[in-house]
Design an enzyme around this catalytic site. Structure first.
Site, PDB file in Angstrom:
ATOM      1  NE  ARG A  72      42.131  36.479  28.982  1.00 29.94           N
ATOM      2  CZ  ARG A  72      42.650  37.591  28.530  1.00 29.94           C
ATOM      3  NH1 ARG A  72      43.693  37.914  27.741  1.00 29.94           N
ATOM      4  NH2 ARG A  72      41.913  38.727  28.593  1.00 29.94           N
ATOM      5  NE  ARG A  78      38.287  37.706  26.979  1.00 29.83           N
ATOM      6  CZ  ARG A  78      38.766  39.095  26.625  1.00 29.83           C
ATOM      7  NH1 ARG A  78      39.751  39.261  25.694  1.00 29.83           N
ATOM      8  NH2 ARG A  78      38.764  40.072  27.516  1.00 29.83           N
ATOM      9  CB  ILE A 108      29.964  34.329  31.935  1.00 33.55           C
ATOM     10  CG1 ILE A 108      28.868  35.325  32.423  1.00 33.55           C
ATOM     11  CG2 ILE A 108      31.377  35.004  32.530  1.00 33.55           C
ATOM     12  CD1 ILE A 108      28.790  35.321  33.927  1.00 33.55           C
ATOM     13  CB  SER A 109      32.193  29.962  30.047  1.00 32.25           C
ATOM     14  OG  SER A 109      31.261  29.601  30.982  1.00 32.25           O
ATOM     15  CG  ASN A 110      36.177  34.551  28.124  1.00 31.41           C
ATOM     16  OD1 ASN A 110      35.624  34.988  27.158  1.00 31.41           O
ATOM     17  ND2 ASN A 110      36.492  35.245  29.210  1.00 31.41           N
ATOM     18  CG  ASP A 141      34.157  43.905  26.077  1.00 26.27           C
ATOM     19  OD1 ASP A 141      35.097  43.747  26.772  1.00 26.27           O
ATOM     20  OD2 ASP A 141      33.590  43.037  25.531  1.00 26.27           O
ATOM     21  NE  ARG A 144      37.264  45.413  31.499  1.00 23.31           N
ATOM     22  CZ  ARG A 144      37.351  44.029  31.257  1.00 23.31           C
ATOM     23  NH1 ARG A 144      37.066  43.488  30.219  1.00 23.31           N
ATOM     24  NH2 ARG A 144      37.353  43.199  32.549  1.00 23.31           N
ATOM     25  CG  HIS A 168      34.254  39.365  25.693  1.00 23.84           C
ATOM     26  ND1 HIS A 168      34.171  40.365  26.530  1.00 23.84           N
ATOM     27  CD2 HIS A 168      34.461  38.245  26.782  1.00 23.84           C
ATOM     28  CE1 HIS A 168      34.892  40.456  27.759  1.00 23.84           C
ATOM     29  NE2 HIS A 168      35.057  39.101  27.691  1.00 23.84           N
ATOM     30  CG  MET A 220      32.137  38.374  34.788  1.00 21.56           C
ATOM     31  SD  MET A 220      31.553  39.872  33.522  1.00 21.56           S
ATOM     32  CE  MET A 220      29.833  39.310  32.928  1.00 21.56           C
TER      33      MET A 220
END
Ligand SMILES: NC(=O)c1ccc[n+]([C@@H]2O[C@H](COP(=O)([O-])OP(=O)(O)OC[C@H]3O[C@@H](n4cnc5c(N)ncnc54)[C@H](O)[C@@H]3O)[C@@H](O)[C@H]2O)c1
Ligand SMILES: O=C(O)C[C@H](O)C(=O)O
Length: 221
Positions: A72, A78, A108-110, A141, A144, A168, A220
């Protein structure tokens, strides 16, 4: 990134770690694979370039981690990445179904909320889908939620656990502070609302801080 265990640890034979074209480690620094070799003495890093080598990179893989795609920029959600990343993920998953149908796949890719269903659909069509082998990577997440909760509750983060369910992206990220351990006395409803919002917006915070230069890539890695 692709990990294969075609050799075994007992013989101290190297496992194979492949770096797919344009993959994040190589993009950051060509030295990364070599640092990794020093850390993991049982791993051998092999780099493959070009789509024509995708089969060679994937053949026999036990674990495929997919960070490929665009991140992004500030102001984007996303979901705004869908049009580009859906095609990238679809292509990679089609190759996975062909060359390593039994691999664990970490997405992982959004947007992860969409790329995981895309992968599932590609695998289903290929007859290789196994829901126990496909994962959306949402660990950030949890990290965090734990970090913000520990800060607010004034407890060491190493002893904190906060379950996070859902997806996510934005409000689909649901940190369950009511189930957090240790339970912090004295956190108000407003505190919980603020912690929830900060967890949900954690990725956006990083994207804005990097001001157009990517997302939480290194987390990541
Ligand atoms: N799930 C998560 O928690 C999480 C965390 C960080 C980033 N992400 C997502 O991971 C993706 C990458 O983010 P980033 O910050 O590392 O971006 P980045 O730009 O630093 O790295 C992306 C890499 O993908 C490569 N790439 C682009 N198109 C490709 C293709 N067709 N085939 C193979 N590789 C290709 C690029 O060359 C680059 O090396 C983004 O979609 C981002 O939103 C997800
Ligand atoms: O927020 C992003 O765009 C990247 C990633 O999903 C994150 O949570 O850091």
């Amino acid at each position: 990134m692709v990990v294969s265990s075609e050799n075994n640890l007992e013989n101290h034979e190297p496992h194979r770690l492949c770096w797919l074209p344009l993959q994040i480690f190589l993009a950051i620094s060509k030295k990364w694979p070599f640092n990794f070799i020093m850390i993991c003495k049982f791993y051998e890093a092999v780099g493959y370039m070009g789509e024509e080598n995708l089969g060679k990179a994937l053949e026999g893989a036990d674990l495929v981690i997919i960070p490929a795609g665009v991140p992004r920029k500030p102001g984007m959600t996303r979901d705004d990445l869908f049009n580009i990343n859906a095609g990238i993920v679809k292509g990679l998953c089609t190759a996975i179904a062909k060359y390593c149908p039994h691999a664990l796949v970490n997405m992982i890719s959004n947007p992860v909320n969409s790329t995981v269903p895309i992968a599932a659909e590609v695998f289903r069509k290929a007859g290789t889908y196994d829901e126990k082998r496909l994962f959306g990577v949402t660990t950030l997440d949890v990290v965090r939620a734990k970090t913000f909760y520990a800060g607010k509750a004034n407890v060491p983060v190493s002893g904190v656990d906060v379950p996070v369910v859902g997806g996510h992206a934005g409000v689909t990220i649901l940190p369950l502070f009511s189930q957090a351990t240790p339970q912090a006395n004295g956190l108000s409803h407003d505190d919980i609302v603020a912690l929830t919002k900060r967890t949900q917006d954690g990725g956006t915070e990083v994207v804005e801080a990097k001001a157009g230069k990517g997302s939480a890539t290194l987390s990541m890695a």
